[in-house]
Design an enzyme around this catalytic site. Structure first.
Site, PDB file in Angstrom:
ATOM      1  NE  ARG A 165     -18.547  30.629 -13.356  1.00 10.09           N
ATOM      2  CZ  ARG A 165     -18.204  30.142 -12.165  1.00 10.09           C
ATOM      3  NH1 ARG A 165     -17.579  28.974 -12.078  1.00 10.09           N
ATOM      4  NH2 ARG A 165     -18.504  30.811 -11.069  1.00 10.09           N
ATOM      5  NE  ARG A 222     -15.920  24.076 -11.420  1.00 15.05           N
ATOM      6  CZ  ARG A 222     -16.281  25.041 -10.578  1.00 15.05           C
ATOM      7  NH1 ARG A 222     -15.998  26.302 -10.844  1.00 15.05           N
ATOM      8  NH2 ARG A 222     -16.909  24.735  -9.470  1.00 15.05           N
ATOM      9  CE  LYS A 236     -14.789  25.372  -7.024  1.00 12.48           C
ATOM     10  NZ  LYS A 236     -15.037  26.799  -6.681  1.00 12.48           N
ATOM     11  CE  LYS A 282     -11.711  27.170 -10.014  1.00  7.15           C
ATOM     12  NZ  LYS A 282     -11.861  28.363  -9.130  1.00  7.15           N
ATOM     13  CB  CYS A 335     -15.683  38.153  -6.132  1.00  8.15           C
ATOM     14  SG  CYS A 335     -16.535  38.568  -4.596  1.00  8.15           S
ATOM     15  CB  CYS A 367     -22.396  35.549  -4.625  1.00  9.45           C
ATOM     16  SG  CYS A 367     -21.461  34.181  -3.937  1.00  9.45           S
ATOM     17  CB  CYS A 418     -17.418  34.927   1.219  1.00  9.04           C
ATOM     18  SG  CYS A 418     -16.985  33.700  -0.013  1.00  9.04           S
ATOM     19  CB  CYS A 450     -14.391  34.460  -6.573  1.00  9.58           C
ATOM     20  SG  CYS A 450     -15.302  33.052  -5.929  1.00  9.58           S
TER      21      CYS A 450
END
Ligand code: SRM
Ligand SMILES: Cc1cc2nc3c(=O)[nH]c(=O)nc-3n(C[C@H](O)[C@H](O)[C@H](O)COP(=O)(O)OP(=O)(O)OC[C@H]3O[C@@H](n4cnc5c(N)ncnc54)[C@H](O)[C@@H]3O)c2cc1C
Ligand SMILES: Cc1cc2nc3c(=O)[nH]c(=O)nc-3n(C[C@H](O)[C@H](O)[C@H](O)COP(=O)(O)O)c2cc1C
Ligand code: SF4
Lengths: 616, 579
Positions: B89, B158, B223, B225, B444, B450, B489, B493
């Protein structure tokens, strides 16, 4: 009979009495039959071709009932060079026949023959096959080199004869036999019986030659006719052990239990894992052995050929042992893909084609090879049509369908009733048509689970795993890893303590890392100590196993110094020579000694059976 | 300084010995500042994977180990290890890149990434299917155009988001610069990245000073953000950020930012203690205070976040555990000043404005709809080639939008025809002529890459939309903008829990269906049906659509209607999402 008067290896006094008692009661012929029978029993018991004379020295033992050099009253030595066992079997049969006539031959595999004995030989009978591209069988290489070298003694006064086994599809037909015949003569020996070159259907010519041989060396023997008779019998009786175990002539029909592609998506190859059931066969094998598979031709191809011949499948024909139909014979008895020089000759006659005539010429070897590469049987028939053909006449130009050998990829210690194979499918286009190999194509396209395949075990005494505590270095590319799977399965169940190191090569890591997770498992459990891989198509600079070998030079040499055994399996044309050269180079580098010394080092390894090859 | 926070329950935070915390804390602390044994793992030749713990450390370098799940079983049977490869990424604050950078990413994607690039919901690119041996060449290729993948994943700051607002050119430039500065400021400083990926010698360091002034040895609990938004467009979903800055710029002059904290989507099915949460407004700060706010806020989360349970480690839970006021006070104490009263900010949508827009500086900007951010050559619609061709002649910039779309930005009016010609030539002329539903959709990545996916998402939503569009046309709603988001899931995302219609995967072919999210990202939605298949989903959607078409009030939004008409109850706070 004198032959029974010394105790054989490993027989108790009690057994010996029984054998003696039995021996007294034998009529001529029975003894021979029994020899085969016991051999078969032994194979059943032990899973090795039982002829002790076929077991190389390290496994110890000279032939049961076969005196070693000392006992060789008339100095008769039968020397064979064999890779897939045919010459060995014939040598045994010849030995039995002359023993029956009261002689005591020494039977020896060229692999184990002490060359210093050569100058003392009085009568030397050689049976050898040809392998590679006109080469001697792997295990006999050293002997051939010695004979060709300046070291070879003058052999004036020695009598000899040669039986050559070969395959007329190869351009250098029976080359090894021809070479040794020529060389023995050069060295001054006298030929006592003309050399016979046997094609893959060698039974009759071999039987006749053996009979003639027996007559030559045992004047006492009975009249020619009956000899030939019993000689023929002798070839077939060599199958009598089938009463006890299946073999090449009486294959066991094994059921396919699994058949899947090992190579992942996007692979440039198709390599399969095949599992066959040996249940109820009593067949046994050791790591390193091969499985003989008797394939059937693709029904579609049989159809196509019949079409091209404009003949019917049910046209009656007779084979040497039975009557059948053309369709059936083309399906199961003859090679109908690869054509042979024999077909060229035959078809030249039938078609009267000038082009084919020309190809027959002595100097045309290259043109012939090129032609045969571009023309399989069906292509010849299409290109040189002959009308009003007679079925019997067609098959006269074909050669018998040969069994295919596959290195066994499993150990009976793990799966007693199974045999696993690793088969790479041969596919190619010829004259605008997709073609495939007879056997590999059969496994790829038609061997569904539950179908049955005729198979037999082909012992490979020249590719034997070292003792449990000896380090082994295994080098294989592609399907060449097959036997190492068997090696490691065996070592795992035996809890072997010896180190092991595997070098594997293929094209692409992603798709062609055959049995990847199994090796990873073996490494995790310490059954495999080290592994290096080379994938030739993953990077611009093509890396092959020999490069990896070179990278590891220091350790490889250290292992060899520690007494490691080294194995090479797979492609004969490139892998074997390249690996050999690399070994020689790394030994020079690490030992700081010269080329000659390195080659001597390897030579010694070979003689001590510490450097073994199974290449094809 | 002691605030309420110091007095609060410290039994699960960084003050505790490692053995009392989640094993990942030990891993981070003992990783020699994210070096671990990554370099060694890269050369292991018998597997395409890297050794166990390194997988987690590599995330801090922007790299995820994955495997192609479509063929996992097949390969197991073939005695082959899973088809391991890596997702990389890119770190691309605000989604802005030059043509030169585009061309390099395109080149790398073709060489190492399966001839595709993936635009993400946080305005950057992902490469998929990168083989271990290609990681260094890829990372070094990015370096050559001034890009990296630092902290694109991992327990750190992030990718920092920034509105792509086409019209307000000057303001965008100003705020984007702050977003980029924020990212450069807040990412890990360890030399591990350069040493491992660029194979540079370790720089001589004064061992006394820590390699990571902000992160220490344990980095963040989870994480973190950060995002900057330019009203009236809430394209970045400011309320989904851990720390959000809402630009306050009356008459286009930037005065400062409203600060929001504690947003997040991630939840877990059957675990009511986990929930999505919208960020809470805590005040206003002047432009020059932004860095101080970032440091102070990250320190509070660093010091008080839960390091025992990763499912409860995000800032949103720290806030709900300690109380918003305590957290706010903690931040103020650390930054050394208090927040001012929030100013007024109005949002109108969280979608993109498609097609050509003219900025106040007369430059033009073309927003291109890219379904689920997948840049690839489609049959008859060679999107990847088209963008490469455009990048070759384009002197402006590109902006990846937070809705996985792309803006060809800063186009001089005279350069516009050439770009339009290229779009047409590649069959992209009418890319934006789509239903209001599709233009406001996101999915996503999910399968096959994934590792957490339970159901299809990117590969499935387009077909589902086609069926929903049939329903909408029948109701004359085909052009009605409706936000719909799908994930494979519950992690969220594509920020599904703030969409008017959402689907989160439960199992192959099975999804939770949500209604009632706010059109401009101001309100969470609520589960309407649990674990259902396509037919049930379509029936429920049709029922609501028909009802909406018949009884909506003027300008009433689909999500608002779903609540008024009683399909779902309004969710006022994340904590009550699962009630
Ligand atoms: C690519 C992207 C989705 C997309 O289609 O664009 C994505 C893809 C993944 N996310 Fe995400 N997330 C992406 C935006 C988000 C967002 C949206 C946002 O940040 O605005 C969220 C919800 C906001 C939030 O953080 O709460 C999000 C919440 C998660 C979570 C749940 C976190 C949580 O607090 O529970 C995980 C799982 C985890 O971290 O444990 C996750 C994990 C993942 C991983 C890396 C799966 C994994 O951990 O192995 C996914 C990689 C799939 C693949 O094959 O590419 N991703 N992920 C987005 C990349 C953003 C970026 O460029 O950095
Ligand atoms: C001791 C030993 C062990 C072996 N172990 C294995 C093993 O473990 N795994 C394995 O896969 N194989 C192994 N082999 C090889 C195997 O026995 C067969 O030779 C192989 O499978 C090919 O047999 P086939 O019947 O499929 O092909 P065939 O019908 O024999 O056809 C092969 C022939 O097709 C012809 N041909 C190939 N390509 C072309 C082309 N492009 N144009 C024209 N003609 C072409 C060539 O003449 C080639 O000889 C081993 C061989 C030996 C001797
Ligand atoms: C890999 C391989 C290569 C061969 N090369 C030749 C050859 O070049 N010339 C030849 O006449 N026969 C060749 N043959 C045929 C063998 O000599 C023939 O099968 C013989 O019966 C084998 O006898 P053996 O089992 O004693 O080794 C080859 C066979 C194999 C398996
Ligand atoms: S939402 Fe779940 S399935 Fe989709 S990308 Fe994120 S983690 Fe994977």
């Amino acid at each position: 009979m004198s032959v029974f008067e010394f105790p054989a290896t490993a027989l108790t006094a009690e057994q010996w009495q029984q054998v003696n008692a039995l021996a007294q009661s034998l009529r001529p012929g029975q003894a021979l039959w029994l020899s085969g029978y016991f051999a078969g029993l032994d194979r059943g018991v032990r899973g090795v071709i039982a002829d002790a004379d076929y077991i190389p020295a390290p496994q110890g033992a000279t032939a049961a009932g076969t005196p070693d050099a000392g006992g060789a009253v008339q100095g008769l030595t039968i020397l064979y060079g064999s890779e897939t066992g045919n010459s060995a079997t014939l040598a045994r049969i010849l030995a039995d026949r002359v023993r029956e006539c009261g002689l005591q031959p020494v039977v020896s595999d060229m692999a184990d023959y002490k060359t210093r004995k050569l100058k003392d030989e009085q009568t030397l009978i050689v049976i050898t096959s040809t392998h590679g591209e006109g080469d001697a069988p792997q295990s006999a290489m050293a002997f051939f080199e010695f004979l060709a070298s300046r070291k070879a003694p003058k052999l004036a006064g020695m009598k000899y004869a040669v039986l050559a086994l070969g395959d007329s599809t190869y351009e250098r037909y029976c080359e090894a036999g021809k070479q040794i015949d020529k060389r023995l003569a050069e060295l001054g020996a006298t030929q006592i019986e003309a050399r016979v070159d046997c094609d893959v259907d060698y039974d009759e010519p071999a039987a006749a030659w053996i009979a003639a041989m027996v007559e030559k060396i045992t004047p006492a023997a009975s009249s020619g006719a009956s000899v030939v008779g019993s000689a023929r019998v002798s070839i077939e009786t060599s199958a009598a052990p089938a009463a006890a175990v299946f073999d090449k002539r009486r294959p066991f029909s094994a059921t396919v239990i699994d058949n899947f592609v090992l190579t992942g998506r996007g692979s440039s190859k198709e390599t399969r894992h095949i599992e066959l059931s040996l249940e109820e066969s009593g067949l046994t094998f050791e790591p390193g052995d091969a499985l003989g598979v008797i394939p059937h031709n693709d029904p579609a191809l049989v159809e196509a050929l019949l079409g091209a011949l404009s003949l019917n499948a049910d046209a009656p024909i007779t084979l040497k042992d039975r009557a059948t139909t053309l369709g059936a014979a083309l399906a199961t008895d003859f090679e109908i893909t690869l054509a042979t020089p024999r077909l060229i000759d035959h078809w030249a006659k039938l078609s009267g084609s000038a082009e084919l005539e020309r190809l027959k010429g002595e100097g045309e070897a290259e043109a012939r090879t090129a032609f045969l590469r571009g023309h399989h049987v069906v292509d010849v028939v299409r290109r040189f049509p002959v009308c009003g053909l007679d079925a019997q006449n067609v098959i006269a130009g074909l050669r018998p369908l040969q069994p295919r050998l596959y290195s066994i990829a499993s150990s009976q210690a793990v799966a007693a009733d199974e045999v696993h194979l690793t088969i790479s499918t041969v596919r190619y286009d010829l004259n605008g048509e997709p073609r495939s190999g007879v056997a590999s194509g059969y496994f790829a396209d038609r061997a569904e689970p539950d179908t049955t395949v005729p198979v037999y075990v082909q012992a490979n005494p020249h590719f034997r795993m070292a003792d449990d505590d000896t380090p082994i270095i295994m080098i294989g590319a592609g399907t060449g890893v097959a036997p190492y799977r068997a090696f490691l399965q065996e070592r795992e169940t035996r809890g072997a303590s010896g180190k092991s190191w595997l070098f594997f090569g293929e094209r692409n890591f992603r798709s062609d890392f055959l049995y990847q997770t199994e090796w990873q498992g073996f490494l995790k459990d310490g059954v495999l100590s080290r592994m290096n891989v080379a994938f030739s198509r993953d990077s611009a600079s093509k890396t092959y196993v020999q490069h990896k070998l070179r990278e590891q030079a220091r350790d490889v040499y250290a292992w060899l110094e520690e007494g490691a055994h080294i194995y090479v399996c797979g492609d004969a044309a490139n892998l074997a020579p390249d690996v050999h050269a690399t070994l020689s180079a790394l030994i020079q580098q690490e030992s700081g000694r010269g080329r000659a010394a390195a080659d001597e080092y390897l030579g010694t390894l070979q003689r001590e059976h510490r450097y073994q090859l199974d290449v094809y | 300084m002691t605030t309420l926070l110091e007095k609060s329950d410290r039994s699960r935070d960084v003050s505790q010995p490692l053995e009392k915390l989640n094993p990942d804390e030990t891993l981070k602390a003992n990783s020699n500042q994210l070096r671990g044994t990554i370099a060694e793992g890269l050369v292991a030749e018998l597997t395409a994977a890297v050794p166990g713990d390194d997988i987690k450390l590599m995330k801090f370098h922007g790299i995820y180990q994955q495997d192609n799940r479509d063929i996992r079983d097949e390969r197991r049977r073939q005695r082959l290890e899973p088809a391991f490869d890596f997702m990389v990424r890119v770190r691309l604050p605000g989604g802005v890149l030059t043509s030169a950078q585009w061309l390099k990413l395109d080149e790398l994607g073709r060489a190492y990434g399966g001839e595709t690039l993936r635009l993400t919901t946080r305005q950057t690119f992902q490469f998929h299917g990168v083989l271990k041996r290609n990681l260094r060449p890829l990372m070094q290729g990015m370096r050559d155009v001034g890009l990296d993948s630092r902290a694109a994943c991992g327990d750190d700051s992030r990718g920092v988001m920034c509105s792509v607002h086409p019209q307000l050119s000057a303001l965008h430039a100003q705020v984007y610069a702050m977003a980029k500065a924020a990212s450069d400021h807040a990412i890990p400083k360890t030399g591990a990245y350069r040493e491992i990926w660029y194979e540079e010698e370790p720089e001589p360091r004064n061992q006394a000073t820590p390699e990571e002034p902000l992160y220490g040895r344990s980095y963040m609990p989870r994480k973190f953000k950060i995002g900057f938004v330019l009203p009236p467009f809430n394209d970045i979903d400011i309320y989904a950020q851990d720390l959000g800055f809402i630009a306050i710029a009356p008459r286009g002059k930037l005065e400062g930012f409203n600060v929001v904290i504690g947003g997040g989507m991630g939840r877990t099915d059957q675990a009511p203690e986990t929930y999505p949460r919208l960020a809470s407004l805590i005040g206003f700060v002047a432009v020059d205070k932004v860095t101080a706010v970032i440091d102070a806020t990250m320190m509070v989360q660093r010091d008080f976040g839960d390091r025992a349970d990763r499912m409860h480690a995000r800032f949103k839970y720290t806030i709900d555990d300690k109380g918003l006021d305590a957290i706010k006070a903690g931040i103020e104490a650390r930054q050394g000043f208090t927040f001012e009263e929030p100013r007024e900010a109005i949002f109108t949508s969280n979608g993109d404005q498609y097609g050509w827009q003219r900025g106040e500086d007369e430059l033009e900007h073309y927003t291109l709809f890219i379904e689920n951010g997948r840049v690839i050559n489609h049959e008859g619609r060679p999107l990847m080639d088209a963008l490469r061709a455009i990048a070759k002649i384009h002197h402006g910039t590109f902006r990846v939008t937070p809705n996985q779309n792309l803006i060809i930005a800063d186009v001089a009016p005279k350069a516009r025809p050439a770009i339009e010609k290229l779009l047409d030539a590649h069959g992209l002329g009418s890319s934006n002529a789509l239903s209001g539903l599709r233009l406001n959709s996101m999915a996503c990545v999910s399968m096959p890459t994934c590792g957490l996916a339970m159901a299809e998402s990117e590969r499935y939503l387009p077909n589902l939309l086609t069926k929903m569009e049939a329903i909408l046309s029948a109701q004359g709603l085909i052009d009605e903008p409706i936000t719909i988001r799908m994930t494979g899931c519950p992690n969220g995302c594509s920020r599904p829990y703030i969409a008017e219609v959402a689907l989160t995967g439960r199992a192959p072919g099975k999804y939770n269906l949500y209604f009632g999210g706010g059109f401009h990202g101001q309100r969470l939605n609520k589960m309407y049906l649990e674990n259902v298949g396509e037919d049930v989903i379509l029936d429920a959607f049709e029922k609501l659509a028909v009802h909406f078409a018949r009884e909506r009030q003027p300008d009433e939004r689909f999500g608002d209607f779903a609540i008024r008409a009683g399909y779902v109850a309004e969710v006022k706070e994340g904590r009550h999402f699962n009630d």
